[in-house]
Design an enzyme around this catalytic site. Structure first.
Site, PDB file in Angstrom:
ATOM      1  N   SER A 581       0.864  -1.177   0.000  1.00  0.00           N
ATOM      2  CA  SER A 581       0.000   0.000   0.000  1.00  0.00           C
ATOM      3  C   SER A 581       0.902   1.229   0.000  1.00  0.00           C
ATOM      4  O   SER A 581       2.083   1.132   0.351  1.00  0.00           O
ATOM      5  CB  SER A 581      -0.859  -0.020   1.270  1.00  0.00           C
ATOM      6  N   TYR A 594      -2.810  -0.717  10.447  1.00  0.00           N
ATOM      7  CA  TYR A 594      -2.770  -1.050   9.016  1.00  0.00           C
ATOM      8  C   TYR A 594      -1.421  -0.670   8.402  1.00  0.00           C
ATOM      9  O   TYR A 594      -0.748  -1.482   7.764  1.00  0.00           O
ATOM     10  CB  TYR A 594      -3.921  -0.315   8.312  1.00  0.00           C
TER      11      TYR A 594
END
Ligand code: ZN
Length: 704
Positions: A581, A594
């Site tokens: 990501s 995350y």
């Protein structure tokens, strides 16, 4: 691809072949080509009547030519089609007036014949006429069927075949000795029939059957009836316990065999693949087990092909592995396989060298059929479908050997006769009709989160470029939908859906086991299954932290580790792509759990890359940002949480993300799939441990 009619395949020779003609259906057909299509499909439906791709049918009729004149036309099967599934457009129309005079000639080469017949076609868009066209043209009957029935070949491949035929058919048959199909064989058949006023059938030594009739139904009925005369003759003589010399080894239980297969299939795949990867399938049907477990299998399997038509798909001999299943010694089986394949390749190369003629190019040297006592048969091919074809043809071979050894001794084409079929330009022409190979042909790709936006797009792109795909997802309905879509578009056998929870070690192992059993191993994995949560740091619960860690950390670890093991076993290298990501390199506010685990993923990828290098295993990471389309994550609370974080409405997120990119673009699943495919492809074969951003350019996340 239609490979078999379950009933007769399973029960082998116990069944007679059935007459499948349906008067009601047939009466609704247009007389002519439609009837020929119907009859051909019926013949192909039962593989004990005609093997995949083999045999051919014809019909002589009157058609209007392009100027409206009545001409005599023979419709005959085109090269490269299969009787079971062929349609009207797979037939070729030939002007008989031009073909018939050929019978006056003394000889004609294959090249001359192909060139000549191309001039006789009533429409140049029709496929090239079958190799065996002249056989049909020279017989003066309206409908002709040429098939390769198990029972008939059993007689034609028995050393006392002609004598047996006399017992069964009296003076009603014509016997032609083995020669390669073409002009001479066709003429021999025509003359044989002309010289025997009682002739109802032609038996072609080591090859097959020819039957005819005045109507489509008569020809079909006679084909079935004549096969059944042979079936019942053989059936009366078979003593099951004596078949193939009796049993030598017991068959392992299904579960035991599958466990062993899941471990050895990647080893087989590595051994047979060499310069080009192969797909694998296995087969444990009753007839296969009876054969591989028998006393005579080792010697019998090496005699040669049971029909010339099998050769390009089975090769002349299978590889028989001498292993005692009672020991269940998997390490020894792996060693025997490696050694066996190596020797097979050497012997195959020597066979090619002994028989080659100017211009011949050696085909792949690995075995297409591998027989393992206790376990069954493993087949190889450039696609799973082709591996299954090789298996389907070997069922026919087993059936023929069973019949022939019951009646006498099994005989086959000799080495040079086999070579002349295997490397016959007309046979190779059929193979050339297959689609050309693409970037991911012969590759197996395993995608986690395969039902989601990025995952499903990646599976589609892999499949489009030739890959066989495993769609692993917790959401099995979603995964099955993607698999169905791919199989419908590219043919069955291309995609497999498996239910898998990436956080469960056993589930991950089970998914790879299924992959090995279905395709033979794995070449590419995409670690993509994910989730996302958002909370200020001091409000991040342990549960939230662990959830991110489990799915994105432990999940990526387990999926990569099991792939690594299988790739090492295969020894064919491999490619892993991790979906990271922007947050793998950017410290996002309110997404500590995350972001931290996303950073860990990227480093995990680099560590595996460092260790995988010596095995040719490459590991790279794609860093997407804000891919909203089709994503399960964005349908969840995450969208609201992110919108709240930026102080905007949830439906303003797309525009918000677009504006913050350097290129002012939105990112779509397809964009990420393209990056994944690049990393997995040969174009990136010298890149590992690398990260690629696909985020429209987010300066804060530029890699440095
Ligand atoms: Zn044939």
């Amino acid at each position: 691809m239609y490979l078999g009619y379950e009933k007769t395949v399973c029960e082998g020779r116990i069944m007679m072949v059935q007459n499948l003609w349906n008067n009601e259906k047939a009466s609704q057909l247009n007389k002519g080509l439609d009837e020929l299509v119907y009859r051909s499909n019926l013949i192909g439906t039962d593989r004990a009547v005609c093997n995949w791709g083999g045999g051919n049918t014809s019909m002589k009729t009157i058609e209007k030519d392009f100027r409206g004149r009545d001409i005599e036309v023979m419709w005959v099967k085109g090269s490269g089609s299969d009787l079971a599934t062929m349609k009207a457009h797979n037939f070729t129309g030939l002007k008989l007036e031009d073909v018939k005079p050929l019978i006056e000639r003394e000889e004609m080469s294959d090249e001359e014949m192909v060139a000549y017949l191309s001039h006789c076609m009533i429409d140049s868009n029709h496929p090239r006429a079958s190799i065996e066209t002249l056989l049909h043209a020279f017989l003066p009957y309206k409908h002709v069927d040429h098939t390769h029935p198990d029972a008939i070949i059993s007689i034609c491949c028995a050393d006392n075949g002609k004598q047996l035929a006399e017992e069964i058919y009296g003076n009603r048959f014509v016997w032609v000795p083995y020669i390669r199909p073409g002009f001479t064989l066709s003429k021999m058949i025509a003359e044989g029939v002309q010289n025997n006023p009682n002739a109802e059938l032609v038996l072609m030594e080591k090859h097959g059957l020819v039957v005819w009739g005045d109507t489509a139904q008569e020809s079909y009925d006679k084909t079935i009836a004549i096969i059944n005369e042979a079936e019942s003759y053989i059936h009366n003589k078979i003593e099951e316990e004596k078949v193939f010399g009796g049993e030598k080894y017991p068959a392992l239980k299904e579960e035991e065999a599958e466990e062993i297969l899941s471990q050895v299939m990647p080893v087989i795949r590595g051994a047979v693949s060499g310069e080009k990867q192969m797909l694998l399938t296995y087969d444990r049907e009753e007839d296969v087990l009876q054969f591989v477990n028998s006393k005579d299998a080792k010697n019998l399997s090496q005699i040669g092909a049971a029909c010339p038509d099998h050769l390009v798909h089975t090769k002349r001999q299978p590889l028989y592995i001498e292993w005692d299943p009672v020991t269940k010694n998997i390490a020894s089986l792996k060693e025997k396989i490696k050694l066996g394949v190596e020797n097979f390749k050497k012997e195959y190369t020597a066979y090619f060298e002994r028989n080659k003629e100017a211009g011949d190019q050696i085909s792949e040297t690995a075995p297409r059929v591998i027989l393992i006592p206790g376990i069954g048969m493993v087949n190889t091919g450039k696609t799973l479908a082709m591996a299954k074809v090789s298996g389907a043809l070997y069922h026919r071979a087993i059936s023929v050997m069973k019949g022939a050894t019951t009646l006498g001794n099994f005989v086959s084409l000799n080495e040079n006769e086999s070579f002349k079929i295997e490397y016959w330009p007309l046979e190779l022409y059929k193979l050339s009709l297959a689609p050309t190979e693409a970037e991911f042909s012969r590759k197996i790709a395993f995608v986690t989160g395969g039902a989601g936006g990025i995952g499903s797009e990646t599976c589609r792109l892999f499949a489009e470029q030739g890959a066989h795909v495993v769609i692993a997802d917790l959401n099995i309905e979603g995964a099955e939908k993607v698999a169905l879509e791919i199989n419908e578009k590219y043919g069955s056998n291309r995609a497999l859906a498996v239910k898998m929870d990436v956080t469960k070690e056993e589930a991950v192992k089970e998914a790879y086991k299924k992959t090995a059993l279905t395709f033979g191993g794995v070449d590419i994995i995409v670690n993509n299954a994910g989730l996302a949560t958002s909370s200020p740091f001091d409000e991040t619960s342990l549960q939230e932290w662990n959830l991110n860690l489990n799915v994105l950390g432990t999940g990526y670890f387990l999926v990569a580790r099991e792939a690594f093991k299988q790739m090492k076993e295969q020894g064919l290298g491999g490619s892993m792509v991790f979906i990271g990501s922007k947050n793998s390199v950017y410290a996002g506010k309110n997404v500590t759990a995350y972001s931290s685990v996303k950073a860990m993923e990227a480093h995990l990828a680099r560590c595996i890359a460092a260790e995988g290098g010596e095995f040719g295993i490459r590991v790279n990471t794609v860093l997407p940002d804000a891919v909203l389309q089709g994503s399960a994550i964005w349908g969840s609370k995450w969208r609201e949480e992110r919108a709240a974080n930026y102080g905007i409405e949830p439906d303003q997120l797309e525009e918000h993300y677009r504006k913050r990119t350097t290129l002012l673009v939105n990112i779509f699943p397809k964009d990420i799939a393209e990056a994944i495919c690049y990393f997995s492809s040969s174009k990136a074969e010298k890149t590992t441990g690398c990260m690629l951003t696909v985020d429209g350019g987010v300066p804060a996340a530029f890699t440095r």
